[in-house]
Design a protein around this motif. Structure first.
Motif, short mmCIF file in Angstrom:
data_model
loop_
_atom_site.label_atom_id
_atom_site.label_comp_id
_atom_site.label_asym_id
_atom_site.label_seq_id
_atom_site.Cartn_x
_atom_site.Cartn_y
_atom_site.Cartn_z
N GLY A 203 6.97 46.40 -8.30
CA GLY A 203 7.29 47.90 -8.36
C GLY A 203 7.80 48.46 -9.36
N SER A 204 8.43 49.66 -9.47
CA SER A 204 9.16 50.38 -10.63
C SER A 204 9.98 49.76 -11.30
N ARG A 205 10.02 49.82 -12.68
CA ARG A 205 11.30 49.42 -13.42
C ARG A 205 12.13 50.42 -13.43
N ALA B 61 6.69 52.74 -6.78
CA ALA B 61 5.97 52.76 -7.92
C ALA B 61 5.43 54.20 -8.13
N GLY B 62 5.41 54.61 -9.63
CA GLY B 62 5.08 55.71 -9.94
C GLY B 62 3.45 55.67 -10.22
N GLU B 63 2.87 56.77 -10.72
CA GLU B 63 1.47 56.87 -10.87
C GLU B 63 1.06 56.18 -12.04
N SER C 246 2.61 48.00 -11.75
CA SER C 246 2.18 47.45 -10.47
C SER C 246 0.68 47.91 -10.17
N LEU C 247 0.39 49.15 -10.34
CA LEU C 247 -1.01 49.44 -9.81
C LEU C 247 -2.13 48.70 -10.42
#
Length: 299
Positions: free
Chosen positions: A118-120, A236-238, A242-243
């Motif tokens: 996921g997001s940092r 997660a962001g756009e 992770s995407l």
């Protein structure tokens, strides 16, 4: 297994293959895709098939000098075609031929391995969810895999360790480097007590600028997905890396889970990935059920 033992194997010389791998990466414009294409066309896909022995030997010595300077006496190297190479990597679009590692390589053969990513710049709620998820996985005997980045990755690794479980760090830097620096101690602990793996060439990384070296991270995500049965996105962001892993998981036929909290927040990626096969989950038991994980196997 220590590097000294690895380099003494009679059938395939890890030292020679290590040096050849590093030499192939020294070529201008080299990429994982070009290497995968090169090996894909070859009947015998050992790196030493494409590099003369003297050059490969000298490259290996350079890497070993770096390891010695950094006191990495436990670094190992596996190559496709040997029994230690994880066959699951062949499911990647551009499968890597070689992996550097430190630690317990047998963890790559554990019955259940799940990536938590996921997001940092994670929210506090996201960090709590990552920790809770890692603990639940550990309770069921699952090895928690992540990328040692800030935020969700760090929360997943540390929660797995604190819960008495096992964890694997798949990094986007060479095995001899720590990124981010604040995770150096955590990375070292994972390397010594669990497993740390990298596909990133040591010499090429040292010679490139950070701008070019950041391109190793998306490939790391694809490898992390291939080494697991499933990836769980916590938050997660756009533009999150992770995407990249999520898309790789779908391409590789791996399970992809997205926590329910990611939906309905103005983000487009959750629905987009769900339409391609990702599973929206609200309870941990949904993950367990879809992976057929027996409850509390480590108790």
């Amino acid at each position: 297994m220590q590097a000294v033992e690895l380099f003494a194997r009679p059938a395939v010389s890890p030292a020679l293959e290590l040096g050849a791998y590093e030499e192939l990466w020294a070529q201008d414009g080299q990429t994982f895709k070009r290497l995968a294409d090169l090996f894909g066309k070859s009947v015998n896909d050992l790196p030493s098939c494409f590099v003369d022995a003297a050059t490969a030997t000298e490259r290996a010595r350079e890497v070993l000098r770096i390891f010695k300077d950094k006191r990495l006496h436990d670094a190992g190297f596996v190559v496709h075609g040997t029994m230690d190479y994880p066959d699951s990597l062949r499911d990647a679009k551009n499968p890597v031929q070689c992996l550097y590692y430190r630690g317990e390589l047998d963890l790559l053969s554990a019955p259940y391995r799940v990536a938590v990513v996921g997001s940092r710049d994670a929210s506090e709620d996201g960090l709590k969810r990552a920790r809770k998820l890692a603990r639940r996985l550990v309770e069921d005997g699952v090895v928690v895999v992540s990328g040692l980045a800030k935020g969700i990755d760090t929360a997943a690794h540390t929660a797995a360790i604190d819960a008495g479980g096992k964890t694997i760090g798949v990094i986007g830097t060479p095995i001899s480097e720590a990124y981010p620096k604040e995770n150096a101690e955590l990375q070292e602990r994972i390397a010594r007590e669990y497993l740390l793996v990298s596909q990133v060439p040591v010499i090429r990384y040292a010679q490139q600028t950070p701008y070019w070296n950041k391109l190793f991270f998306p490939e790391r995500n694809a490898t992390m997905s291939a080494l697991t049965q499933a990836t769980v996105i916590v938050e997660a962001g756009e533009t999150s890396g992770s995407l990249t892993q999520a898309r790789a998981a779908i391409d590789q036929g791996r399970k992809l889970f997205i926590l329910d909290n990611c939906f309905g927040r103005g983000l487009k990626w959750p629905e987009r990935l769900q339409s391609k096969g990702a599973v929206r989950v609200t309870e941990y038991e949904e993950i367990r059920g879809r992976l057929d994980i027996p409850a509390h196997t480590n108790r």
